[in-house]
Design an enzyme around this catalytic site. Structure first.
Site, mmCIF file in Angstrom:
data_model
loop_
_atom_site.group_PDB
_atom_site.id
_atom_site.type_symbol
_atom_site.label_atom_id
_atom_site.label_comp_id
_atom_site.label_asym_id
_atom_site.label_seq_id
_atom_site.Cartn_x
_atom_site.Cartn_y
_atom_site.Cartn_z
ATOM 1 N N ASP A 105 5.907 -1.989 3.424
ATOM 2 C CA ASP A 105 4.553 -2.019 3.012
ATOM 3 C C ASP A 105 4.182 -3.547 3.273
ATOM 4 O O ASP A 105 4.810 -4.402 2.801
ATOM 5 C CB ASP A 105 4.015 -1.351 2.020
ATOM 6 C CG ASP A 105 4.871 -1.702 0.551
ATOM 7 O OD1 ASP A 105 5.997 -2.113 0.663
ATOM 8 O OD2 ASP A 105 4.247 -1.589 -0.313
ATOM 9 N N GLU A 172 6.625 -0.378 -2.115
ATOM 10 C CA GLU A 172 7.311 -1.152 -2.890
ATOM 11 C C GLU A 172 6.163 -2.195 -3.706
ATOM 12 O O GLU A 172 6.644 -2.395 -4.793
ATOM 13 C CB GLU A 172 8.487 -2.111 -2.256
ATOM 14 C CG GLU A 172 9.083 -3.004 -3.128
ATOM 15 C CD GLU A 172 8.548 -4.210 -3.559
ATOM 16 O OE1 GLU A 172 9.134 -5.004 -4.398
ATOM 17 O OE2 GLU A 172 7.350 -4.801 -2.850
ATOM 18 N N GLU A 173 5.134 -2.582 -2.855
ATOM 19 C CA GLU A 173 4.215 -3.384 -3.661
ATOM 20 C C GLU A 173 3.406 -2.535 -4.586
ATOM 21 O O GLU A 173 2.841 -3.271 -5.593
ATOM 22 C CB GLU A 173 3.309 -3.871 -2.696
ATOM 23 C CG GLU A 173 3.832 -4.628 -1.399
ATOM 24 C CD GLU A 173 4.397 -6.135 -1.962
ATOM 25 O OE1 GLU A 173 4.267 -6.337 -3.272
ATOM 26 O OE2 GLU A 173 5.099 -6.881 -1.124
#
Length: 334
Positions: A105, A172-173
């Site tokens: 992402d 992941e962010e």
């Protein structure tokens, strides 16, 4: 994708081949093969990913491209794992099960690098707001390197044995992608790995250098939302309301006392308020303020204590779990 990306890709290939076989391929030969594949194919793939980033849990085009690339390399591919996650399996006889992971992402920030291939992408996030999007954390390098790793290990199948699980992780962010894949029975469906490998690019290391550690390398990450209810009023009559901006400001300051006065100095922890929003006009006291935090720790006990302290420090609190972290509604003390 630069020289350091090629270096870490070559190092990842060497590590994977070493784990899967006692007869490791020559590092120089791997490096030369990586260089050739980069020049012929991976460079264009990296540029595509860099120009077309997508936000967390919305990486539909990125996931589709990764699935296509892994299939083309010869892997068995499953899409839609934990939302937009992708899993590719490469089986090559008896041996360990090794997980290789890459996140995909982008971030809701504009790219100001000045590069000719800079991202101009925009996307509507899960909150309904349109954002500029950039691969500011190197996830474009991570997924490009995963494709390169898969292509090279397929070509090296005579030099290793075992099963490789390529995990393309969403969000992941937002901190929720790995949890979503695990809750979608990642390990039950594809096997629990004997080893797991991943890398992260770094702008502070010299080009071509690879850093590794036997101890902890990265901290835990929790996202916390704090909602501060207030009572709206005119800015010239603050006594007629309860100002959530003032209350929220006190919370921002108080949060740092958790680090400096409630945590042992030898136990690292970071609390960062990355977003503080309230109101729409100069002279109106809003009825709500919203804070967004990231919390990092190196120890599970410190992590739990810090999150508990944040909730306790907000006064009368209620909490609800959410995929990307925690939500805390804070009210000023009576």
């Amino acid at each position: 994708m630069n020289a350091i990306s090629k270096a870490v890709l070559a190092a990842a290939l060497c590590s994977t081949a070493w784990m899967a076989s006692p007869a490791m391929a020559a590092p120089d030969a791997i490096a030369q093969a990586v260089e050739a594949d980069y020049e012929a194919y991976l460079d264009d793939l990296f540029l595509h990913f860099h120009r077309n980033p997508e936000l967390s849990f919305l990486e539909t085009r990125t996931a589709a491209r990764m699935a296509a690339e892994l299939r083309a390399a010869g892997l068995e591919v499953t899409e839609g794992v934990g939302g937009t996650g992708v899993v590719g399996m490469l089986r090559n006889g008896e041996g360990p099960l090794i997980l290789l992971r890459a996140d995909m992402d982008g971030l809701p920030v504009p790219e100001k690098s000045g590069l000719e291939y800079a991202s101009t992408a925009r996307q509507v996030g899960q909150d309904g707001v349109e954002y500029p999007v950039m691969h500011a954390c190197g996830h474009d390098t991570h997924i490009t390197s995963m494709v390169g790793t898969a292509r090279r290990l397929v070509a090296m199948k005579d030099q290793w044995r075992g099963t490789l699980m390529f995990v393309v992780q969403p969000a992941e962010e937002r901190v929720g992608g790995a949890k979503a894949m695990i809750e979608d029975e990642l390990y039950e469906r594809f096997g629990k790995p004997d080893y797991a490998l991943a890398f992260h690019v770094s702008s502070v290391l010299p080009t071509g250098m690879v850093s590794a550690s036997e101890g902890i390398q990265y901290s835990s990450a929790d996202s916390v939302d704090i909602v501060v209810p207030g009572i709206g009023a005119h800015g010239a009559s603050p006594h007629a309301g309860r100002d959530p901006v003032y209350i929220g400001s006190q919370i921002v300051t108080a949060l740092q006392s958790i680090v400096s006065r409630e945590t042992m100095p030898l136990d690292p922890v970071v609390i960062t308020v990355g977003s503080f929003h309230s109101g729409t006009k100069h002279n109106i006291i809003s009825d709500r303020a919203d804070l967004q935090l990231t919390v990092r720790a190196n120890d599970e006990k410190v992590r739990a204590a810090t999150l508990a302290a944040i909730e306790a420090g907000c006064g009368q609190c209620r909490a609800r779990a959410r995929p990307a972290g925690r939500h805390v509604a804070a009210r000023d003390r009576e």
